[in-house]
Scaffold this motif. Sequence first.
Motif, mmCIF file in Angstrom:
data_model
loop_
_atom_site.group_PDB
_atom_site.id
_atom_site.type_symbol
_atom_site.label_atom_id
_atom_site.label_comp_id
_atom_site.label_asym_id
_atom_site.label_seq_id
_atom_site.Cartn_x
_atom_site.Cartn_y
_atom_site.Cartn_z
ATOM 1 N N LYS A 53 0.846 -1.182 0.000
ATOM 2 C CA LYS A 53 0.000 0.000 0.000
ATOM 3 C C LYS A 53 0.883 1.234 0.000
ATOM 4 O O LYS A 53 2.085 1.146 0.266
ATOM 5 C CB LYS A 53 -0.951 -0.012 1.192
ATOM 6 C CG LYS A 53 -0.273 -0.113 2.536
ATOM 7 C CD LYS A 53 -1.289 -0.278 3.628
ATOM 8 C CE LYS A 53 -0.580 -0.495 4.953
ATOM 9 N NZ LYS A 53 -1.494 -0.696 6.040
ATOM 10 N N LEU A 54 0.302 2.340 -0.296
ATOM 11 C CA LEU A 54 1.050 3.582 -0.319
ATOM 12 C C LEU A 54 1.670 3.822 1.048
ATOM 13 O O LEU A 54 0.980 3.920 2.052
ATOM 14 C CB LEU A 54 0.138 4.753 -0.696
ATOM 15 C CG LEU A 54 0.798 6.092 -0.879
ATOM 16 C CD1 LEU A 54 1.832 6.041 -2.002
ATOM 17 C CD2 LEU A 54 -0.246 7.151 -1.184
ATOM 18 N N SER A 55 2.989 3.851 1.109
ATOM 19 C CA SER A 55 3.678 3.915 2.397
ATOM 20 C C SER A 55 3.981 5.340 2.852
ATOM 21 O O SER A 55 4.470 5.541 3.952
ATOM 22 C CB SER A 55 4.976 3.119 2.329
ATOM 23 O OG SER A 55 5.827 3.675 1.363
ATOM 24 N N THR A 56 3.698 6.301 2.027
ATOM 25 C CA THR A 56 4.062 7.668 2.395
ATOM 26 C C THR A 56 2.874 8.476 2.911
ATOM 27 O O THR A 56 3.002 9.659 3.159
ATOM 28 C CB THR A 56 4.674 8.396 1.183
ATOM 29 O OG1 THR A 56 3.733 8.355 0.111
ATOM 30 C CG2 THR A 56 5.976 7.756 0.777
ATOM 31 N N ILE A 57 1.729 7.847 3.090
ATOM 32 C CA ILE A 57 0.575 8.572 3.619
ATOM 33 C C ILE A 57 0.880 9.015 5.039
ATOM 34 O O ILE A 57 1.240 8.206 5.893
ATOM 35 C CB ILE A 57 -0.696 7.691 3.596
ATOM 36 C CG1 ILE A 57 -1.072 7.353 2.156
ATOM 37 C CG2 ILE A 57 -1.851 8.391 4.301
ATOM 38 C CD1 ILE A 57 -2.230 6.385 2.048
#
Length: 83
Positions: A53-57
Amino acid sequence: MLANRNTLCVTQLNDFKLWLIKDDWQIQESKGTWETLRATKQGRKNPLIVYEKLSTIRGQSLVHLTVLDRDMPIVRQFLNSKN
């Protein structure tokens, strides 16, 4: 399709790949942006797919990977083999 997002750790991915290979799975080229692992096994209808999943959220780092519920029995077999 439902998915599990808190069982397979990012740090376990390489060991999981090696375990799959030993269990006669064929590692395929991932498709799309979010696929981290795609594997097939003779006699199995659908490929096993692991997503990131998008890890920079909100600055959070990626800890767990996403696995479809249909593939969770395989992940559990892997985790049980580590004990």
